[in-house]
Write a protein that holds these residues in place. Structure first.
Motif, short mmCIF file in Angstrom:
data_model
loop_
_atom_site.label_atom_id
_atom_site.label_comp_id
_atom_site.label_asym_id
_atom_site.label_seq_id
_atom_site.Cartn_x
_atom_site.Cartn_y
_atom_site.Cartn_z
N ALA A 143 41.67 66.27 43.68
CA ALA A 143 40.60 65.38 43.22
C ALA A 143 40.00 64.61 44.40
O ALA A 143 38.77 64.52 44.54
CB ALA A 143 41.13 64.42 42.17
N LYS A 144 40.85 64.05 45.25
CA LYS A 144 40.36 63.29 46.40
C LYS A 144 39.69 64.23 47.40
O LYS A 144 38.66 63.88 48.00
CB LYS A 144 41.52 62.54 47.08
CG LYS A 144 41.07 61.54 48.14
CD LYS A 144 40.24 60.42 47.54
CE LYS A 144 39.85 59.39 48.59
NZ LYS A 144 39.01 58.32 48.03
N ALA A 145 40.25 65.42 47.57
CA ALA A 145 39.64 66.39 48.48
C ALA A 145 38.23 66.74 48.00
O ALA A 145 37.28 66.75 48.80
CB ALA A 145 40.49 67.66 48.56
N ALA A 146 38.07 67.00 46.72
CA ALA A 146 36.75 67.36 46.17
C ALA A 146 35.76 66.22 46.38
O ALA A 146 34.60 66.44 46.74
CB ALA A 146 36.88 67.70 44.70
N GLU A 147 36.22 65.00 46.15
CA GLU A 147 35.34 63.83 46.33
C GLU A 147 34.81 63.77 47.76
O GLU A 147 33.62 63.53 48.00
CB GLU A 147 36.13 62.57 46.00
CG GLU A 147 35.39 61.26 46.26
CD GLU A 147 36.31 60.05 46.12
OE1 GLU A 147 36.12 59.09 46.90
OE2 GLU A 147 37.21 60.07 45.25
N ALA B 216 34.34 63.12 56.88
CA ALA B 216 34.66 63.33 55.46
C ALA B 216 35.25 64.72 55.25
O ALA B 216 36.22 64.89 54.49
CB ALA B 216 33.40 63.16 54.61
N ARG B 217 34.70 65.71 55.93
CA ARG B 217 35.24 67.07 55.79
C ARG B 217 36.66 67.14 56.34
O ARG B 217 37.57 67.71 55.71
CB ARG B 217 34.37 68.06 56.55
CG ARG B 217 34.95 69.48 56.49
CD ARG B 217 34.63 70.32 57.70
NE ARG B 217 35.76 71.17 58.04
CZ ARG B 217 35.66 72.27 58.78
NH1 ARG B 217 34.51 72.64 59.27
NH2 ARG B 217 36.73 72.96 59.05
N ALA B 218 36.92 66.55 57.50
CA ALA B 218 38.25 66.59 58.11
C ALA B 218 39.27 65.89 57.22
O ALA B 218 40.40 66.39 57.04
CB ALA B 218 38.21 65.94 59.49
N GLY C 234 35.21 74.48 46.47
CA GLY C 234 35.50 75.41 45.37
C GLY C 234 37.00 75.57 45.15
O GLY C 234 37.48 75.62 44.01
N MET C 235 37.76 75.66 46.26
CA MET C 235 39.22 75.75 46.15
C MET C 235 39.79 74.55 45.42
O MET C 235 40.63 74.68 44.52
CB MET C 235 39.86 75.80 47.54
CG MET C 235 39.66 77.05 48.32
SD MET C 235 40.57 76.87 49.88
CE MET C 235 39.69 78.04 50.89
N ALA C 236 39.37 73.36 45.86
CA ALA C 236 39.90 72.13 45.26
C ALA C 236 39.59 72.08 43.77
O ALA C 236 40.45 71.73 42.95
CB ALA C 236 39.32 70.91 45.98
N LEU C 237 38.38 72.44 43.41
CA LEU C 237 38.00 72.42 42.00
C LEU C 237 38.77 73.48 41.21
O LEU C 237 39.24 73.22 40.08
CB LEU C 237 36.49 72.66 41.87
CG LEU C 237 35.59 71.56 42.44
CD1 LEU C 237 34.14 72.04 42.52
CD2 LEU C 237 35.67 70.29 41.59
#
Length: 413
Positions: free
Chosen positions: A350-354, A336-338, A375-378
């Motif tokens: 949005a998808k990255a944060a999810e 999930a992280r990758a 935090g970056m994605a948000l």
């Protein structure tokens, strides 16, 4: 190709011409207010003659100077010393004699008669005279006395810090600047930008990483220019042992703050990501070309980075939905992280944060790394409060980068 900070280690503080506020007491006026002044007869006579000569228009310095010297030589009582120093300082200002100005101030300060409310100013000016004469030991003593006597002006802290650095005491110098910064923040009026820059230069030279971090963050809060962002982040990188992942995230903040400057910045960024994150690499290279910092010269490295990234984008993006589905079924959060990292590179925040949240939920990942990127994605998607909350949860070495991100978030409209 390494990014280099543009901070100049020799950045000098501007020192204005020496001027004293309230250091020109008029002898007659003082005597009327303090009739019991203890002046020896010979000194009183010499002072009266010097004062009379200085009261003429134009001032008769030629007559006053030897009489003032006579008063200094014969001074015994505290009042003798104070008034002899006072008239001598007046003469020294007329003749621009800085050596005599210093001697006169020393005499007044030694008398114990300088009013408590003015002592800080007297010591500050004594420090300025010593600083101007490159007597840094005396300047250090005088500026320290000025601060202890209640002188709180920004320049006395900055000059004292600069003096301590010249004497090989950089840690003490930065402690003083920290005090000045704290006071400036409390008053709502920042120090001049050069003071922060000078502090960073002192700390950089002495490799005082934590102190530089604090000063640079205060600098960015007060003066968030693109150059200051770049210098702060690169200086932080240079003073701390950070791995490639950390450096990549630092470059991501630099790009977000629009602080990338010069070919080396874009080149280093693209070189690190063109294989792993082709979408992000394409965006960085395109920005560098548009800014005139990169050229897609046939046979050159930048052209090779660009070609390889472009050739991989379509297949890479096509694989992401399946990768996300697989990550949801995985036993831990590594996949999930990758996958989130790839979505982050394509700007799908949005998808990255999810997926970053999924990675944290499943575990098996470095929470501080994942939270940095969450935090970056948000932040990039405009969810400022949630982003700040995530950044505030970060501990360890990445806490510093999180603080820089919070500063950037607070500066957005």
């Amino acid at each position: 190709m390494k990014m280099v900070s543009t901070i100049t280690l020799g950045l000098a503080l501007a020192v204005s011409s020496v001027a004293v506020v309230g250091v020109q007491p008029v002898l007659a006026a003082k005597e009327k207010k303090a009739p019991k002044a203890e002046l020896t007869p010979a000194v009183r006579e010499a002072l009266a003659a010097a004062q009379a000569a200085m009261a003429k228009e134009p001032k008769d310095v030629a007559t006053a100077a030897p009489k003032a010297a006579e008063a200094r030589a014969g001074a015994v009582t505290p009042d003798d010393k104070f008034y002899a120093g006072s008239i001598s300082y007046d003469i020294a200002r007329q003749t621009s004699d800085k050596k005599l100005q210093a001697e006169a101030l020393d005499l007044m300060l030694a008398s114990g008669k300088v009013p408590e409310a003015n002592a800080g100013n007297f010591w500050k000016v004594r420090g300025l005279l010593a600083y101007d004469g490159k007597d840094y030991t005396k300047a250090d003593q005088a500026f320290t006395q000025a601060i202890q006597s209640g002188e709180k002006s920004n320049d006395v802290y900055a000059l004292s810090a600069d003096t301590k650095d010249r004497l090989g005491k950089p840690a003490e110098a930065l402690t003083l600047l920290d005090q000045a910064i704290t006071g400036a923040e409390a008053s709502g009026t920042p120090l001049p930008s050069d003071y922060y820059g000078r502090g960073i230069a002192i700390g950089y030279k002495a490799k005082l990483g934590p102190q530089v971090e604090r000063i640079s963050q205060a600098w960015l809060k007060a003066y968030p220019t693109q150059d200051n962002w770049r210098d702060s982040l690169i200086t932080y990188r240079d003073l701390n042992k950070i791995d490639a992942d950390y450096e990549l995230d630092l470059m991501r903040l630099m790009r977000t703050a629009k602080a990338m400057k010069g070919e080396a910045d874009y080149y280093s960024y693209a070189e690190q990501i063109y294989i792993k994150y082709p979408g992000e690499a394409k965006a960085v290279i395109d920005e560098g070309v548009a800014a005139g910092m990169l050229k897609l010269t046939p046979g050159g490295n930048v052209k090779a980075f660009s070609d390889q990234a472009n050739s991989r984008i379509a297949a890479d993006k096509a694989d992401l939905p399946a990768a996300a589905a697989s990550a949801a079924k995985a036993a831990n959060g590594v996949a999930a992280r990758a996958t989130a990292d790839s979505y982050l590179g394509y700007g799908d925040y949005a998808k990255a944060a999810e997926l970053y949240k999924l990675a944290l939920q499943k575990g098996g990942v470095d929470a501080n790394v994942v939270n940095t990127r969450l935090g970056m994605a948000l932040a990039r998607s405009g969810q400022k409060d949630e982003a700040k909350q995530v950044f505030s949860s970060i501990t360890g070495p990445r806490q510093a980068l999180a603080k820089y991100w919070i500063i950037w978030i607070d500066q957005q409209g």
